[in-house]
Design a protein around this motif. Structure first.
Motif, PDB file in Angstrom:
ATOM      1  N   GLY A 136       0.789  -1.216   0.000  1.00  0.00           N
ATOM      2  CA  GLY A 136       0.000   0.000   0.000  1.00  0.00           C
ATOM      3  C   GLY A 136       0.823   1.269   0.000  1.00  0.00           C
ATOM      4  N   GLU A 319      -4.561  -1.777   0.082  1.00  0.00           N
ATOM      5  CA  GLU A 319      -5.143  -1.398  -1.198  1.00  0.00           C
ATOM      6  C   GLU A 319      -5.331   0.106  -1.367  1.00  0.00           C
ATOM      7  N   LYS A 320      -5.306   0.867  -0.267  1.00  0.00           N
ATOM      8  CA  LYS A 320      -5.590   2.298  -0.354  1.00  0.00           C
ATOM      9  C   LYS A 320      -4.420   3.177   0.072  1.00  0.00           C
TER      10      LYS A 320
END
Length: 393
Positions: A136, A319-320
């Motif tokens: 990430g 993921e972010k």
């Protein structure tokens, strides 16, 4: 005689619903009683304490208790007394705090040019990020790099730095990259008006930055390196630290003052236990080994923003990206002309509202920023540039 004044103001978030602790978005409600406690050592002049008490009463503090305590007193040497000192502010506030009668949302007069940093010169940014082993992290690099470009920073990006020589560890490379960044700024022929440094890596139990090989370095060593930059004397130096500062996982504090039936009917969001604290060090905080005194003139114009409170974990989504960097980019893109300290307070408010499902189980966790500032002027990253003089024929 110099002495330490560490005034800590903690809004009682444990005494109200977290959603109601700010009267309206971004503003603390101070309708309840205000209490103050003054601790001073025998070396502090009584007249100084009396002045502080008068100020507190003027600001509406109904109870001003005074006690003597073994508070450490710092004495300046003759050489130190000739130097200037600046206050250092540490904040985890989540909104505007107005102790007087002025409402912070009312239109304010335009500040004078001398009250705001001039950013008409070159802006330089250095982004140092460990990507390997930090899922990430690439999202943070991309988001922060795009923000720096939008704010006209000339950006240098280093991911998983190994420096030029293989004998250097990744964290020695961090030091080398910072030294080269400083040298490039000092070599510029055009004025430099602002520097931004982002340090994104794993963190150790004492706030160190950790490399994949387990070696460590204190972020303060990198701050000290840039403080020696002659091109940045009197200019703002911004440090963003996305790293853990320990292993504590904050479960937050709940709305203990609500009636039992309300607590039973609705699960109100909790508040990070480190939020809503403001500390102002009016003078020297003590000396670090071989480094400059925090609060002294060579430590002025520095803004450090930590992604986590001291001793706590900084969260990052695979993921972010991290909560801190992603929220920071979102807030600054929405209001790039705003005053930076005010925008960072809004960033902290949003981060504090998040509930993170940490890797330690199904329990929700909270996070809170820590903002340290010795800025002497307002800092607006999209400030109006000073008009250039007309060109000759």
């Amino acid at each position: 005689m110099a002495f330490l004044v560490a005034g800590t103001l903690q809004v009682a978030s444990q005494m109200a619903d977290a959603r109601q602790s700010l009267e309206r978005k971004g503003k603390y409600g101070l309708q309840g009683p205000r209490v103050a406690l003054t601790l001073s050592s025998s070396g502090v002049l009584a007249s100084t304490v009396a002045v502080l008490e008068d100020v507190l009463r003027t600001l509406g503090f109904e109870s001003c208790q005074k006690r003597e305590a073994s508070v450490q007193v710092f004495y300046r040497t003759t050489k130190e007394s000739e130097a200037s000192y600046c206050p250092v502010l540490r904040s985890s506030l989540r909104g505007a705090l107005c102790l007087g009668d002025v409402e912070p949302w009312e239109p304010q007069p335009e500040p004078s040019p001398s009250a705001q940093y001039d950013l008409s010169g070159t802006r330089a940014a250095l982004l140092l990020s460990v990507i390997h082993g930090r899922p990430g992290a690439q999202h943070d690099v991309e988001a922060l790099g795009g923000l720096c470009q939008a704010l006209n920073f000339k950006t240098t990006l280093r991911t998983d730095p190994t420096a030029q020589a293989s004998i250097l560890s990744p964290l020695q490379a961090f030091q080398e990259e910072m030294a080269q960044f400083r040298e490039r700024l000092d070599a510029r022929r055009v004025p430099v008006s602002c520097a931004l440094v982002a340090l994104m890596a794993h963190g150790g139990p004492q706030g160190q930055l950790l490399g994949a090989d387990g070696q460590e370095i204190q972020p303060e060593a990198l701050v000290e390196e840039l403080s020696r930059c002659r091109a940045l004397w009197g200019c703002p130096k911004i440090f963003l630290l996305q790293a853990c500062r320990g292993g504590q996982r904050d479960a937050g504090v709940g709305p203990t003052a609500l009636p039992w039936f309300r607590r039973w009917l609705q699960a109100s969001p909790t508040t990070p236990s480190h939020a809503d604290v403001l500390q102002i060090y009016a003078d020297a905080q003590g000396r670090s080994s071989g480094g400059p005194t925090p609060g002294s003139s060579d430590q002025a114009d520095i803004l450090m923003v930590y992604a986590a409170a001291e001793g706590c974990v900084a969260y990052r989504d695979d993921e972010k990206g991290s909560d801190f960097i992603q929220t920071l980019v979102e807030v600054l893109r929405a209001d790039p002309k705003g005053e930076l300290l005010e925008l960072l307070t809004e960033v902290n408010r949003r981060v504090c509202e998040l509930e993170v499902l940490g890797p330690d189980g199904q329990k929700r966790r909270k996070a809170c920023l820590e903002i340290r500032s010795s800025l002497r002027r307002r800092l607006c990253l999209q400030a109006q540039l000073r008009p250039l003089p007309p060109r000759g024929c």
